[in-house]
Scaffold this active site. Sequence first.
Site, PDB file in Angstrom:
ATOM      1  N   LEU A   1      -2.800 -42.263  27.122  1.00 43.96           N
ATOM      2  CA  LEU A   1      -3.178 -43.558  26.561  1.00 43.96           C
ATOM      3  C   LEU A   1      -1.973 -44.475  26.480  1.00 43.96           C
ATOM      4  CD1 LEU A   1      -4.944 -45.563  24.863  1.00 43.96           C
ATOM      5  CD2 LEU A   1      -4.311 -44.210  22.852  1.00 43.96           C
ATOM      6  N   SER A   2      -2.131 -45.729  26.898  1.00 41.68           N
ATOM      7  CA  SER A   2      -1.123 -46.765  26.700  1.00 41.68           C
ATOM      8  C   SER A   2       0.198 -46.381  27.373  1.00 41.68           C
ATOM      9  CB  SER A   2      -0.958 -47.031  25.198  1.00 41.68           C
ATOM     10  OG  SER A   2      -0.224 -48.199  24.962  1.00 41.68           O
ATOM     11  N   ALA A   3       1.278 -46.226  26.609  1.00 37.99           N
ATOM     12  CA  ALA A   3       2.529 -45.781  27.217  1.00 37.99           C
ATOM     13  C   ALA A   3       2.347 -44.420  27.872  1.00 37.99           C
ATOM     14  CB  ALA A   3       3.633 -45.710  26.167  1.00 37.99           C
TER      15      ALA A   3
END
Length: 537
Positions: free
Chosen positions: A152-154
Site C-alpha cells: 500500500l502507498s509507499a
Amino acid sequence: MTYDTPLRRWWAALALLAVAAAAVLGLGHGEARAAGTVQVTGFGSNPGNLLMYRYAPAGLAAGRPVVVALHGCTQTASYGEAAGWTHWADAWGFAVVMPQQQSANNSSQCFNWFQPGDFGRDAGEALSIRQMVAKTVADLGSDPARVYVTGLSAGGAMTAALLADYPDVFAGGGVVAGLPYHCATTAVEASVNCMTTGTSKTPQQWGDLVRQAYPSWTGARPKVSLWQGSSDSVVKPVNLTELMKQWTDVAGTGQTPAVNDTVAGYPHQVYRDASGADRVEVYSITGMDHGQPVDPGSGAEQCGTAGAYVLDVNLCASYRIGRFWGLDGSAPSPSPSPSPSPSPSPSPSPSPSGSSGSSGSTQLTDDTARDGYVKAAADGGSPAVGTLAGSLGLAVGRGTDGRQNRALLSFDTSAVPAGATITGARLTLGYGSGSGDPWAAAQLTVDVRDGCFGAACTTGADDWAAPASAGAGAAATVARFTSGSGTSGGFSAAGLAAIRPGSTVQLRLQFDQALASTAYVFLQRGSGAVLTVDWTL
C-alpha cells in the site's frame, strides 16, 4: 526547505491518523499481530536495515506459496493482517512475509521507494526484502516459483520496484495506491512530479525503465494487479493510468483491455497477452480516498479490519489479488526463475519445460566431494589445501596463521536443459562463523571457471592461482553478511559464458586484496552454497 512540502505533507497526513490507526489496525506503538506471526532475524546482510516478520499457518506444508506484504507510511508489519493477507494464508495455505521499516531509515516509516540506493536490484531495502524471501523459502520449503509481493502507498511503490528488480523472484504483484517504478529518484521528484501532479510517459518509456532494472533478464514477467481510489488525496489518481501503461508494455499486452466490466460496482479492466493469459488487471475504486480496500465480515469473499488508510468499500482487494495470482487454485500462475535460496537438490522451474522460447531457472547445490579451500602467503607462495572444510566450512580471508584463504565451489550443470542459453546467475552462501571484518579492507569476489580450475576437479594447491575462464575473473561480488545467507550480484557476461549445460562449473571466492590482519569467514558447504542459473531455450 519549501520545495519538498508535498512529500512532507504526505508523510504528515499519514502520521496524523497513526494513533487512531493503532486502535483498530495494530499500528505504531503497542501493535498487535496475528497469532503465529513471529519476528525473524539472521536473514542475510540486510543492507536496508529492515525488520522481518512472518506468518505461517499451523501445519503449513512444504511447497506452498509466499506473499510479501509491504505496509504504508506510519504503519507496521501488522498491515498484512489488517489487509486480510493472514486470513487468506489460513484459507489457501501460504506464508506471509511482512517487512517493517524502521524510523532510523525514514522518520515516517515509509519504504524509501524513491532512493536509488534502496529501490535498485541487489541494493538497500530491495535486497533486504529479497533476502527475507530466500530465508522463508529455505526455512519453510516454500515454492520459489510462487512468490508474490503487494503493498500500500509507499509499500505499493516499493512493490513496483521489486517487480522490476526481481522478475526472477516474483511471479506476481499487487500495487495499491502506489506509483510507477522509477517515477522518482529524489524526494523532490517523488513529492512534486509523481505524487502531487503525476508524471506522464509513453508505455514504452515506462516499460524501458522496468527492463533496465535487470537488463539481462529475458524470461517471464510478473502478472500485476493495480488498485487506486478515484478520490485519492495523497497520491494523484493519474498514477493508476501510468502504472497500467508501464506494466501492460512490460507484459506486451497493449493498452486495450480484453475485459472491461465492474466488480462490486467498481470499474475493472483485464489485459491479456497473445496467448490469452491475464497479465495485468486494474481496479479504480470510485469515490475512495487513499487506502487499502477491505470488506470486513465473515463471508467467503470478505476480509480485513477497517481503520485509517484501510477502507471499507465492500470489496476485499487481497481476495481479488490472491485470486488473480491463482493462490486459491482458480487460475494458473506464471513460472518465473526462483530467487536463490539454499536447497538440498536442483529445482528447475521451466515455463514450459523443453519448449522453444521457454525460460526458467535451476538451482545447483555445491558438490562437497570437489569443494574446499586453499591457503597461501600474501604473495601466493607455498599454497596448500586447507584442512578444516569438513568441520568448519570453506575459509575465505586471512587466518590466524597469517595465510590468505580462497574457497572453491563446484557445481554439476547437468540439471540445466541441454541447449539452453544462460541469461543470469547468482550465488547464495550460508554463513558459518568468522572473525574480524574482512570486507572492511577488500571485496569478496567470485571467479568462474568452465570446468575445473586445477589439474584435478578436487581441490588442490594449484587451484590458488589457476586462471578463471577468459574475462570471468571477479565475475561477481558478494556484499558483507555476518549471519544467515548472502547473495552475490548478477554474474558478468563472461561469467555467464563460462556456465555450460551438462558440464561442471567451479567458482573461486577470494578477497581482492591481501588482508593485513586476521579477518576471515567460514562459509557453509553443500546445500549452504547454491548457484542459481537463469536460462532460455
